[in-house]
Design a protein around this motif. Sequence first.
Motif, PDB file in Angstrom:
ATOM      1  N   ILE A 111     -30.496 -39.911 -12.720  1.00  0.00           N
ATOM      2  CA  ILE A 111     -29.157 -39.322 -12.534  1.00  0.00           C
ATOM      3  C   ILE A 111     -28.439 -39.918 -11.532  1.00  0.00           C
ATOM      4  O   ILE A 111     -29.389 -40.266 -10.551  1.00  0.00           O
ATOM      5  N   VAL A 112     -27.382 -39.828 -11.362  1.00  0.00           N
ATOM      6  CA  VAL A 112     -26.372 -40.333 -10.048  1.00  0.00           C
ATOM      7  C   VAL A 112     -25.427 -38.984  -9.682  1.00  0.00           C
ATOM      8  O   VAL A 112     -24.663 -38.840 -10.603  1.00  0.00           O
ATOM      9  N   ILE A 113     -25.589 -38.777  -8.711  1.00  0.00           N
ATOM     10  CA  ILE A 113     -25.041 -37.482  -7.789  1.00  0.00           C
ATOM     11  C   ILE A 113     -24.166 -38.049  -6.885  1.00  0.00           C
ATOM     12  O   ILE A 113     -24.636 -38.592  -5.885  1.00  0.00           O
ATOM     13  N   ARG A 114     -22.828 -37.834  -7.062  1.00  0.00           N
ATOM     14  CA  ARG A 114     -22.054 -38.403  -6.079  1.00  0.00           C
ATOM     15  C   ARG A 114     -21.596 -37.227  -5.093  1.00  0.00           C
ATOM     16  O   ARG A 114     -21.018 -36.054  -5.544  1.00  0.00           O
ATOM     17  N   GLY A 115     -21.673 -37.404  -3.654  1.00  0.00           N
ATOM     18  CA  GLY A 115     -21.275 -36.596  -2.704  1.00  0.00           C
ATOM     19  C   GLY A 115     -21.744 -35.418  -2.412  1.00  0.00           C
ATOM     20  O   GLY A 115     -22.994 -35.154  -3.012  1.00  0.00           O
ATOM     21  N   ARG A 116     -21.153 -34.359  -1.943  1.00  0.00           N
ATOM     22  CA  ARG A 116     -21.497 -32.955  -1.762  1.00  0.00           C
ATOM     23  C   ARG A 116     -22.987 -32.729  -0.877  1.00  0.00           C
ATOM     24  O   ARG A 116     -23.616 -31.808  -0.930  1.00  0.00           O
ATOM     25  N   GLY A 117     -23.233 -33.751  -0.061  1.00  0.00           N
ATOM     26  CA  GLY A 117     -24.344 -33.651   0.492  1.00  0.00           C
ATOM     27  C   GLY A 117     -25.676 -34.077   0.060  1.00  0.00           C
ATOM     28  O   GLY A 117     -26.746 -33.648   0.453  1.00  0.00           O
ATOM     29  N   GLY A 118     -25.785 -34.465  -1.032  1.00  0.00           N
ATOM     30  CA  GLY A 118     -26.798 -34.774  -1.715  1.00  0.00           C
ATOM     31  C   GLY A 118     -27.852 -35.543  -1.142  1.00  0.00           C
ATOM     32  O   GLY A 118     -29.251 -35.470  -1.317  1.00  0.00           O
ATOM     33  N   GLN A 119     -27.382 -36.581  -0.474  1.00  0.00           N
ATOM     34  CA  GLN A 119     -28.306 -37.493   0.418  1.00  0.00           C
ATOM     35  C   GLN A 119     -29.087 -36.709   1.427  1.00  0.00           C
ATOM     36  O   GLN A 119     -30.162 -37.040   1.967  1.00  0.00           O
ATOM     37  N   PHE A 120     -28.564 -35.709   1.730  1.00  0.00           N
ATOM     38  CA  PHE A 120     -29.215 -34.822   2.703  1.00  0.00           C
ATOM     39  C   PHE A 120     -30.072 -33.779   2.220  1.00  0.00           C
ATOM     40  O   PHE A 120     -31.553 -33.394   2.730  1.00  0.00           O
ATOM     41  N   ILE A 121     -29.693 -33.155   1.148  1.00  0.00           N
ATOM     42  CA  ILE A 121     -30.453 -32.200   0.387  1.00  0.00           C
ATOM     43  C   ILE A 121     -31.624 -32.872  -0.200  1.00  0.00           C
ATOM     44  O   ILE A 121     -32.817 -32.103  -0.232  1.00  0.00           O
ATOM     45  N   LEU A 122     -31.750 -34.040  -0.720  1.00  0.00           N
ATOM     46  CA  LEU A 122     -32.582 -34.737  -1.218  1.00  0.00           C
ATOM     47  C   LEU A 122     -33.506 -35.888  -0.328  1.00  0.00           C
ATOM     48  O   LEU A 122     -33.896 -36.976  -0.969  1.00  0.00           O
ATOM     49  N   LYS A 123     -33.188 -35.565   0.820  1.00  0.00           N
ATOM     50  CA  LYS A 123     -33.644 -36.921   1.655  1.00  0.00           C
ATOM     51  C   LYS A 123     -35.109 -37.126   1.567  1.00  0.00           C
ATOM     52  O   LYS A 123     -35.602 -38.247   1.787  1.00  0.00           O
ATOM     53  N   ASP A 124     -35.787 -35.938   1.056  1.00  0.00           N
ATOM     54  CA  ASP A 124     -37.426 -36.129   1.230  1.00  0.00           C
ATOM     55  C   ASP A 124     -37.933 -36.175  -0.431  1.00  0.00           C
ATOM     56  O   ASP A 124     -39.006 -35.997  -0.570  1.00  0.00           O
ATOM     57  N   HIS A 125     -36.912 -36.313  -1.250  1.00  0.00           N
ATOM     58  CA  HIS A 125     -37.312 -36.459  -2.810  1.00  0.00           C
ATOM     59  C   HIS A 125     -37.852 -37.635  -2.926  1.00  0.00           C
ATOM     60  O   HIS A 125     -37.343 -38.716  -2.496  1.00  0.00           O
ATOM     61  N   PRO A 126     -39.177 -37.783  -3.587  1.00  0.00           N
ATOM     62  CA  PRO A 126     -39.706 -39.163  -3.679  1.00  0.00           C
ATOM     63  C   PRO A 126     -39.176 -40.130  -4.514  1.00  0.00           C
ATOM     64  O   PRO A 126     -39.110 -41.400  -4.347  1.00  0.00           O
ATOM     65  N   ARG A 127     -38.190 -39.635  -5.445  1.00  0.00           N
ATOM     66  CA  ARG A 127     -37.653 -40.578  -6.304  1.00  0.00           C
ATOM     67  C   ARG A 127     -36.303 -40.756  -5.966  1.00  0.00           C
ATOM     68  O   ARG A 127     -35.351 -41.622  -6.687  1.00  0.00           O
ATOM     69  N   ALA A 128     -35.741 -40.121  -4.605  1.00  0.00           N
ATOM     70  CA  ALA A 128     -34.083 -40.100  -4.324  1.00  0.00           C
ATOM     71  C   ALA A 128     -33.929 -41.551  -3.739  1.00  0.00           C
ATOM     72  O   ALA A 128     -34.764 -42.028  -2.915  1.00  0.00           O
ATOM     73  N   PHE A 129     -32.706 -42.155  -4.174  1.00  0.00           N
ATOM     74  CA  PHE A 129     -32.218 -43.444  -3.511  1.00  0.00           C
ATOM     75  C   PHE A 129     -30.897 -43.120  -3.094  1.00  0.00           C
ATOM     76  O   PHE A 129     -30.165 -42.925  -3.754  1.00  0.00           O
ATOM     77  N   HIS A 130     -30.449 -43.310  -1.646  1.00  0.00           N
ATOM     78  CA  HIS A 130     -29.323 -42.858  -1.204  1.00  0.00           C
ATOM     79  C   HIS A 130     -28.173 -44.177  -0.943  1.00  0.00           C
ATOM     80  O   HIS A 130     -28.687 -45.045  -0.233  1.00  0.00           O
ATOM     81  N   VAL A 131     -27.194 -44.058  -1.321  1.00  0.00           N
ATOM     82  CA  VAL A 131     -26.207 -45.133  -1.364  1.00  0.00           C
ATOM     83  C   VAL A 131     -24.852 -44.754  -0.739  1.00  0.00           C
ATOM     84  O   VAL A 131     -24.375 -43.675  -0.783  1.00  0.00           O
ATOM     85  N   LEU A 132     -24.576 -45.786   0.518  1.00  0.00           N
ATOM     86  CA  LEU A 132     -23.059 -45.573   0.947  1.00  0.00           C
ATOM     87  C   LEU A 132     -22.292 -46.828   0.682  1.00  0.00           C
ATOM     88  O   LEU A 132     -22.664 -47.922   0.618  1.00  0.00           O
ATOM     89  N   VAL A 133     -21.361 -46.519   0.021  1.00  0.00           N
ATOM     90  CA  VAL A 133     -20.403 -47.406  -0.299  1.00  0.00           C
ATOM     91  C   VAL A 133     -18.990 -47.257   0.758  1.00  0.00           C
ATOM     92  O   VAL A 133     -18.463 -46.238   1.035  1.00  0.00           O
ATOM     93  N   VAL A 134     -18.574 -48.639   1.372  1.00  0.00           N
ATOM     94  CA  VAL A 134     -17.633 -48.553   2.170  1.00  0.00           C
ATOM     95  C   VAL A 134     -16.729 -49.839   1.867  1.00  0.00           C
ATOM     96  O   VAL A 134     -17.145 -50.841   1.039  1.00  0.00           O
ATOM     97  N   ALA A 135     -15.514 -50.039   2.458  1.00  0.00           N
ATOM     98  CA  ALA A 135     -14.580 -50.991   2.399  1.00  0.00           C
ATOM     99  C   ALA A 135     -13.704 -51.181   3.536  1.00  0.00           C
ATOM    100  O   ALA A 135     -13.479 -50.223   4.168  1.00  0.00           O
ATOM    101  N   PRO A 136     -13.096 -52.398   3.734  1.00  0.00           N
ATOM    102  CA  PRO A 136     -12.162 -52.407   4.825  1.00  0.00           C
ATOM    103  C   PRO A 136     -10.907 -51.476   4.516  1.00  0.00           C
ATOM    104  O   PRO A 136     -10.701 -50.988   3.373  1.00  0.00           O
ATOM    105  N   LEU A 137     -10.129 -51.077   5.583  1.00  0.00           N
ATOM    106  CA  LEU A 137      -9.366 -50.098   5.436  1.00  0.00           C
ATOM    107  C   LEU A 137      -8.045 -50.649   4.724  1.00  0.00           C
ATOM    108  O   LEU A 137      -7.323 -49.725   3.722  1.00  0.00           O
ATOM    109  N   GLU A 138      -7.668 -51.817   4.894  1.00  0.00           N
ATOM    110  CA  GLU A 138      -6.498 -52.401   4.183  1.00  0.00           C
ATOM    111  C   GLU A 138      -6.433 -52.318   2.629  1.00  0.00           C
ATOM    112  O   GLU A 138      -5.366 -51.829   1.641  1.00  0.00           O
ATOM    113  N   PRO A 139      -7.730 -52.645   1.980  1.00  0.00           N
ATOM    114  CA  PRO A 139      -7.929 -52.546   0.448  1.00  0.00           C
ATOM    115  C   PRO A 139      -7.966 -51.148   0.203  1.00  0.00           C
ATOM    116  O   PRO A 139      -7.071 -50.972  -1.076  1.00  0.00           O
TER     117      PRO A 139
END
Length: 209
Positions: A111-139
């Motif tokens: 499953i892919v879960i977007r936002g809402r603190g999932g990266q903190f709630i599941l920080k110790d989950h053995p199968r969890a992989f946490h992704v941050l997406v960024v981009a420059p301000l102008e685009p």
Amino acid sequence: MPIITIRGQFESGAPEIGRLVAERIGGDYVDREIISRVAEKLDLEHEHVVAKEQPPGGLWGRITHALEHSMAYGGDVAGVYAPVWQAPTSDAHYVDALVSVIKELAEAPAIVIRGRGGQFILKDHPRAFHVLVVAPLEPRISRTMSTLNLSRDAAKKEIERSESSHRTFIKRYFGADLEDPVNYDLTVNTGQISYEAAAIIVDAAARRH
């Protein structure tokens, strides 16, 4: 298969990448909009939810089960996936409901879960992989102007408002810095790569986690 949480700066492409990644791993994609629809239905008509519309083995059935479970323990179902600036003041019940929903969803094979603190709630989950997406301000300003039909100044203010709200939300409920890279396994910058390329990178990295 992995459980992937994805969080992104406003108009950095996190929702689009999340959906593409879910397709690649053969799992569901879940965000606030999906769960809020179920939460509203349960809060307003929870005694009349039609079971056949929410099969237990499906995504909607699992969301319904998680929300109903949080209701049984006094969880704030209506607020679980409201906009962050509408987060309730009853912090303990709110967090209990939120944690219940996210952990229930994380029982899925993929499953892919977007936002809402999932990266903190599941920080110790053995199968969890946490992704941050960024981009420059102008685009991101350009995308916001196009998506919301705003002037440049209005688009910039919308980005600032959204990001300030999300930072406050995470600080309040999880005591963490939303964009601290230490909280993520992978950071993807969409300033120079397409959403499709980003999804391939996330998929490959998560499978090797």
